[in-house]
Design a protein around this motif. Structure first.
Motif, PDB file in Angstrom:
ATOM      1  N   LEU A 139       0.847  -1.186   0.000  1.00  0.00           N
ATOM      2  CA  LEU A 139       0.000   0.000   0.000  1.00  0.00           C
ATOM      3  C   LEU A 139       0.889   1.244   0.000  1.00  0.00           C
ATOM      4  O   LEU A 139       1.828   1.343   0.793  1.00  0.00           O
ATOM      5  CB  LEU A 139      -0.912   0.017   1.224  1.00  0.00           C
ATOM      6  N   ALA A 140       0.564   2.203  -0.856  1.00  0.00           N
ATOM      7  CA  ALA A 140       1.421   3.380  -1.018  1.00  0.00           C
ATOM      8  C   ALA A 140       1.599   4.134   0.288  1.00  0.00           C
ATOM      9  O   ALA A 140       2.701   4.598   0.608  1.00  0.00           O
ATOM     10  CB  ALA A 140       0.839   4.296  -2.097  1.00  0.00           C
ATOM     11  N   GLU A 141       0.539   4.285   1.074  1.00  0.00           N
ATOM     12  CA  GLU A 141       0.623   5.069   2.309  1.00  0.00           C
ATOM     13  C   GLU A 141       1.532   4.414   3.342  1.00  0.00           C
ATOM     14  O   GLU A 141       2.200   5.103   4.128  1.00  0.00           O
ATOM     15  CB  GLU A 141      -0.777   5.261   2.904  1.00  0.00           C
ATOM     16  N   VAL A 142       1.583   3.084   3.353  1.00  0.00           N
ATOM     17  CA  VAL A 142       2.433   2.361   4.299  1.00  0.00           C
ATOM     18  C   VAL A 142       3.883   2.364   3.812  1.00  0.00           C
ATOM     19  O   VAL A 142       4.814   2.590   4.596  1.00  0.00           O
ATOM     20  CB  VAL A 142       1.917   0.925   4.502  1.00  0.00           C
ATOM     21  N   LEU A 143       4.061   2.140   2.532  1.00  0.00           N
ATOM     22  CA  LEU A 143       5.414   2.159   1.965  1.00  0.00           C
ATOM     23  C   LEU A 143       6.055   3.532   2.135  1.00  0.00           C
ATOM     24  O   LEU A 143       7.262   3.636   2.399  1.00  0.00           O
ATOM     25  CB  LEU A 143       5.364   1.789   0.486  1.00  0.00           C
ATOM     26  N   ALA A 144       5.266   4.587   2.019  1.00  0.00           N
ATOM     27  CA  ALA A 144       5.799   5.950   2.085  1.00  0.00           C
ATOM     28  C   ALA A 144       6.444   6.254   3.426  1.00  0.00           C
ATOM     29  O   ALA A 144       7.314   7.129   3.523  1.00  0.00           O
ATOM     30  CB  ALA A 144       4.690   6.960   1.798  1.00  0.00           C
ATOM     31  N   ALA A 145       6.051   5.528   4.489  1.00  0.00           N
ATOM     32  CA  ALA A 145       6.615   5.775   5.820  1.00  0.00           C
ATOM     33  C   ALA A 145       8.011   5.189   5.986  1.00  0.00           C
ATOM     34  O   ALA A 145       8.737   5.561   6.913  1.00  0.00           O
ATOM     35  CB  ALA A 145       5.681   5.203   6.894  1.00  0.00           C
ATOM     36  N   MET A 146       8.419   4.285   5.095  1.00  0.00           N
ATOM     37  CA  MET A 146       9.722   3.647   5.210  1.00  0.00           C
ATOM     38  C   MET A 146      10.834   4.644   4.893  1.00  0.00           C
ATOM     39  O   MET A 146      10.647   5.584   4.112  1.00  0.00           O
ATOM     40  CB  MET A 146       9.829   2.467   4.241  1.00  0.00           C
ATOM     41  N   ALA A 147      12.003   4.429   5.488  1.00  0.00           N
ATOM     42  CA  ALA A 147      13.176   5.227   5.127  1.00  0.00           C
ATOM     43  C   ALA A 147      13.489   5.000   3.649  1.00  0.00           C
ATOM     44  O   ALA A 147      13.240   3.917   3.109  1.00  0.00           O
ATOM     45  CB  ALA A 147      14.365   4.836   5.994  1.00  0.00           C
ATOM     46  N   TRP A 148      14.088   6.001   3.007  1.00  0.00           N
ATOM     47  CA  TRP A 148      14.204   5.930   1.546  1.00  0.00           C
ATOM     48  C   TRP A 148      14.994   4.733   1.031  1.00  0.00           C
ATOM     49  O   TRP A 148      14.630   4.169  -0.020  1.00  0.00           O
ATOM     50  CB  TRP A 148      14.771   7.238   0.987  1.00  0.00           C
ATOM     51  N   PRO A 149      16.070   4.253   1.708  1.00  0.00           N
ATOM     52  CA  PRO A 149      16.762   3.082   1.147  1.00  0.00           C
ATOM     53  C   PRO A 149      15.856   1.849   1.093  1.00  0.00           C
ATOM     54  O   PRO A 149      15.834   1.129   0.090  1.00  0.00           O
ATOM     55  CB  PRO A 149      17.946   2.885   2.090  1.00  0.00           C
ATOM     56  N   ALA A 150      15.128   1.605   2.193  1.00  0.00           N
ATOM     57  CA  ALA A 150      14.220   0.454   2.219  1.00  0.00           C
ATOM     58  C   ALA A 150      13.074   0.653   1.248  1.00  0.00           C
ATOM     59  O   ALA A 150      12.664  -0.285   0.545  1.00  0.00           O
ATOM     60  CB  ALA A 150      13.688   0.239   3.633  1.00  0.00           C
TER      61      ALA A 150
END
Length: 312
Positions: A139-150
């Motif tokens: 889900l885009a909203e959940v992925l967006a919370a990850m640090a950029w490398p991950a």
């Protein structure tokens, strides 16, 4: 809270032959006569990870059953595996052990697999605990919370699943298994100070490194498969899970952001969140394992009493 990762027992895995001929390996830690709790390890990891909780499990009387997912340790790889398939393996193990009702703990990348048990085996589970659990990053909203490398790595794997072999290929798996200190540098890169201090302790570092060796001892197909599964729809009815769930998360978590724990509490109808200030991805289970397991035991007993009162 004092950190005590020293195990009372470090046992060789047992094996179970599944219906399709695969071998599933597991180890039981803690109290053999206590309430049974399945342990779903993180990514990439193995059954040995549960040794971090073993001292607490022994003190409060929990029977902690830690299982290697397919492709990890000595558990055979399962081609075409899905996240819901994990519940089928767990059900066979429960039947083999003669266990009717259990709890389940999913740590980090083991969270989705614990949820598979909650969704697929509601009559066998009394409670589910998520510890710094990875959210549905498809889900885009959940992925967006990850640090950029991950976030970048997960996006790449979602678009090109074969890209998972760049890190977890045959050659790199041998390197990581032989020199797990490589993983230490990756862990430290995203870790807050409290995690770095705990991971620097020789006992903790040694256990974590042995855990990586176990996980990748027979290759990294399990790890490659997991990361691909995380990035695609999980096939779980998350909004219809009724098993009581408690999501524990540290607000300094540098590996799985606290936003994931809050997402679970908001979107799973039976989920409550315990957000601990000042805790990271590793300090949370290391420093609070006894509290986490006690909460799980309380919910196990309350749920079982309620079922007994209802005549189930």
């Amino acid at each position: 809270m004092a950190v005590d990762p020293r195990p009372n027992q470090d046992l060789a895995p047992r094996s179970l032959r599944l219906r399709d001929g695969r071998q599933l390996t597991y180890v039981e830690y803690g109290s053999p006569d206590g309430p049974p709790v399945l342990y779903c390890h993180g990514f990439p990891s193995s059954h040995r990870e549960a040794l971090l909780l073993e001292p607490a499990a022994s003190r409060i009387g929990v029977r902690l059953i830690s299982i290697d997912r397919p492709g990890y340790g000595s558990s055979d790889y399962q081609p075409g595996r899905t996240i819901p398939d994990w519940a089928d393996d767990c059900q066979v193990l429960l039947d083999a052990l003669g266990l009717n009702r259990v709890g389940v703990v999913g740590v980090s990348g083991g969270g989705p697999f614990a949820l598979a048990c909650a969704a697929q085996l509601p009559d066998r589970l009394s409670a589910c605990t998520l510890v710094c659990a990875l959210g549905p990053v498809y889900l885009a909203e959940v992925l967006a919370a990850m640090a950029w490398p991950a976030r970048t790595a997960l996006q790449l794997v979602r678009k090109l699943p074969a890209a998972s072999g760049l890190v977890y290929g045959q050659h790199s798996a041998r390197v990581l298994a032989r020199w797990p200190a490589t993983i230490e540098r990756i862990r430290d890169a995203a870790a807050p100070r409290i995690d770095q201090e705990l991971l620097a302790e020789p006992r903790v570092r040694g256990l974590m490194n042995r855990n990586i060796r176990d996980a990748l001892a027979n290759g990294a197909r399990g790890a490659r498969q997991d990361i691909q599964l995380y990035t695609q729809p999980w096939g779980l009815p998350l909004d219809d899970i009724r098993v009581p769930i408690e999501a524990w998360h540290g607000d300094l978590d540098g590996s799985v952001p606290v936003a994931h724990g809050r997402w679970y509490a908001k979107h799973l109808p039976s989920c409550s969140a315990q957000i601990l200030p000042g805790e990271g991805h590793f300090s949370l289970p290391l420093r609070h394992s006894e509290t986490i397991l006690k909460h799980l035991l309380d919910r196990l007993r309350a749920n079982d009493r309620q079922r007994a009162n209802n005549g189930n």
